[in-house]
Design an enzyme around this catalytic site. Structure first.
Site, mmCIF file in Angstrom:
data_model
loop_
_atom_site.group_PDB
_atom_site.id
_atom_site.type_symbol
_atom_site.label_atom_id
_atom_site.label_comp_id
_atom_site.label_asym_id
_atom_site.label_seq_id
_atom_site.Cartn_x
_atom_site.Cartn_y
_atom_site.Cartn_z
ATOM 1 N N SER A 181 0.805 -1.220 0.000
ATOM 2 C CA SER A 181 0.000 0.000 0.000
ATOM 3 C C SER A 181 0.835 1.266 0.000
ATOM 4 O O SER A 181 0.394 2.291 -0.485
ATOM 5 C CB SER A 181 -0.926 -0.010 1.210
ATOM 6 O OG SER A 181 -0.180 -0.153 2.393
ATOM 7 N N HIS A 209 -5.520 -4.028 -1.540
ATOM 8 C CA HIS A 209 -5.513 -2.931 -2.509
ATOM 9 C C HIS A 209 -5.699 -3.410 -3.953
ATOM 10 O O HIS A 209 -5.685 -2.606 -4.876
ATOM 11 C CB HIS A 209 -4.212 -2.135 -2.401
ATOM 12 C CG HIS A 209 -4.114 -1.402 -1.106
ATOM 13 N ND1 HIS A 209 -4.629 -0.135 -0.927
ATOM 14 C CD2 HIS A 209 -3.604 -1.778 0.090
ATOM 15 C CE1 HIS A 209 -4.418 0.242 0.328
ATOM 16 N NE2 HIS A 209 -3.798 -0.732 0.961
ATOM 17 N N LYS A 240 -11.865 -0.995 0.622
ATOM 18 C CA LYS A 240 -11.102 -0.178 -0.321
ATOM 19 C C LYS A 240 -11.878 -0.060 -1.635
ATOM 20 O O LYS A 240 -12.845 0.660 -1.687
ATOM 21 C CB LYS A 240 -9.714 -0.762 -0.451
ATOM 22 C CG LYS A 240 -9.117 -0.713 0.968
ATOM 23 C CD LYS A 240 -7.699 -0.647 1.169
ATOM 24 C CE LYS A 240 -7.445 -0.215 2.609
ATOM 25 N NZ LYS A 240 -6.579 -1.095 3.351
HETATM 26 C C1 LIG Z 1 -6.346 -1.420 4.760
HETATM 27 C C2 LIG Z 1 -5.637 -2.696 4.793
HETATM 28 C C3 LIG Z 1 -6.043 -3.736 5.622
HETATM 29 C C4 LIG Z 1 -7.132 -3.564 6.645
HETATM 30 O O1 LIG Z 1 -8.379 -3.526 6.068
HETATM 31 P P1 LIG Z 1 -9.574 -2.802 6.817
HETATM 32 O O2 LIG Z 1 -10.774 -3.378 6.201
HETATM 33 O O3 LIG Z 1 -9.414 -1.333 6.540
HETATM 34 O O4 LIG Z 1 -9.448 -3.122 8.262
HETATM 35 C C5 LIG Z 1 -5.384 -4.945 5.534
HETATM 36 N N1 LIG Z 1 -4.344 -5.105 4.682
HETATM 37 C C6 LIG Z 1 -3.914 -4.108 3.895
HETATM 38 C C7 LIG Z 1 -2.763 -4.349 2.986
HETATM 39 C C8 LIG Z 1 -4.535 -2.877 3.930
HETATM 40 O O5 LIG Z 1 -4.079 -1.884 3.185
#
Ligand SMILES: *Cc1c(COP(=O)(O)O)cnc(C)c1O
Length: 387
Positions: A181, A209, A240
């Site tokens: 990310s 992502h 996301k």
């Molecule tokens: C945002 C994210 C998460 C967590 O997801 P949420 O649904 O926001 O708790 C897990 N892994 C990665 C790589 C992320 O970017």
């Protein structure tokens, strides 16, 4: 008199003096390419709403219908009586979308990662984790009683050596983000799959992502690279590209049954609201029926990356909707981000401890809601920084 929390102001002052004190603000419009934040209208390059679904009326409608049907709260853990019709529908739809035997939904992607790693490893096992993995993976490895070996970012040779020395452990788990990310790089998934097969390890990937963005059907980077059947544990999030909330794990039926019995955040946390699950069913339908969203997003990202490169900015060699503009020092990242904000452009600066000292960057997140005009305005901002 003794103040039990008297130590906190000092710690906060320390953060302030390091210019690392964070504050929270309010967005007063729906999420999107243009938002109202801290009293100003901004062009937003900071959200993970890659497919521009967070404020989509179809998701709202699905949520409203679910509220009418099932009410708001779920009232219990999914394992007890909290799992309603919408959650069941979503798990069925998700397994179909992901082309797996089964799917399990969690209250967050964070919970899905932490709760899965902790459930599938224990004392006597070993976890191999990329140094740039998401915090929820790191915390999962900390919850687990397994031994943890962190390998340098995407370094398969290093990892292979670690694996060769791991024969005394019972189970081996390799865990990685697929699309990282912070710097927009992609994991060497095919080589990781080779390694798991050569060394009898499990491979778990986090497509947070990449879901909705990559692959012919929008399933993510495993699909794009044609290795889905070599990755037994796939984690993702609804928060996301899918524009909602919650996380998931997909894989074979026995894996899902095991997690239902062993994953603590699944067992001991209340099921999410029906409205969210129903909205996510609608989001999956849109990902399937509107592939142009991800195709246009990728085209815009490639174009913007090329333009920034031409202007002389260092944008790494990624190929995703996350574009890191590497600026070096913390001072530069902070100053550039502030200057862009003055111009009405929201582009967060990423600093230590998120990235190593001296590798600070501005992180541009594109969504398919960004228009050509938005991108031109952003480029003008970056030109301004150079003058
Ligand atoms: C945002 C994210 C998460 C967590 O997801 P949420 O649904 O926001 O708790 C897990 N892994 C990665 C790589 C992320 O970017």
């Amino acid at each position: 008199m003794f103040d039990p929390l008297g130590w906190i102001p000092e710690q906060l002052d320390l953060l302030t003096s390091l210019e690392r004190r964070r504050a929270i603000h309010v967005r007063t419009t729906e999420q999107g390419a243009e938002i109202h934040w801290k009293g100003r209208t901004l062009l937003n390059f900071s959200s993970n709403d890659y497919l521009n679904l967070a404020a989509d009326p179809r998701l709202q409608k699905a949520a409203q219908e679910a509220i009418a049907r099932e009410g708001w709260g779920s009232g219990a853990s999914p394992l007890i009586s909290g799992r309603g019709t919408s959650q069941e529908e979503l798990e069925t739809a998700l397994a179909k979308f992901e082309d797996t035997e089964a799917a399990l939904t969690f209250s967050s992607g964070f919970a899905a990662n932490a709760g899965t790693i902790d459930a599938i490893t224990d004392r006597g096992d070993v976890i191999f984790s990329d140094e740039k993995n998401h915090a929820s993976i790191i915390d999962g490895t900390r919850l687990s009683k397994a031994t943890v070996r962190v390998y340098p970012h995407r370094d398969v040779d290093y990892l292979e050596n670690l694996l060769k020395q791991s024969t005394s452990f019972r189970r081996r788990l390799i865990v990685t983000d697929t699309l990282f990310s912070m710097d927009g790089t992609i994991a060497p998934l095919d080589e990781l799959a080779d390694l798991t097969e050569a060394h009898q390890a499990m491979l778990m990937v986090d497509e947070a992502h990449a879901t909705g963005v990559f692959g012919e059907h929008g399933r993510g980077l495993c699909e794009q690279m044609g290795i889905e059947d070599r990755v037994p544990i796939r984690v993702g999030t609804f928060s996301k590209a899918l524009g909602g909330h919650g996380g998931f794990v997909v894989g074979r039926r026995t894996l899902i049954d095991y997690l239902v019995n062993r994953s603590r955040p699944y067992i001991f946390s209340t099921a999410g609201p029906a409205a969210n699950w129903a909205a996510m069913v609608a989001a999956l339908r849109i990902v399937t029926s509107e592939p142009n969203r991800r195709l246009e997003l990728m085209a815009k990202a490639n174009w913007l990356r090329g333009e920034l490169k031409q202007l002389g900015w260092s944008v790494g060699n990624g190929a995703s909707q996350i574009i890191p503009v590497i600026v070096g020092t913390e001072q530069r990242a902070t100053a550039f981000s502030a200057k862009l904000l003055e111009m009405g452009l929201m582009v967060p600066g990423i600093r230590p401890p998120t990235v190593p000292e001296g590798e600070c960057l501005l992180r541009i997140s594109l969504t398919c809601g960004h228009t050509q005009q938005h991108l031109d305005t952003l480029l003008a901002g970056f030109r301004q920084l150079q003058s």
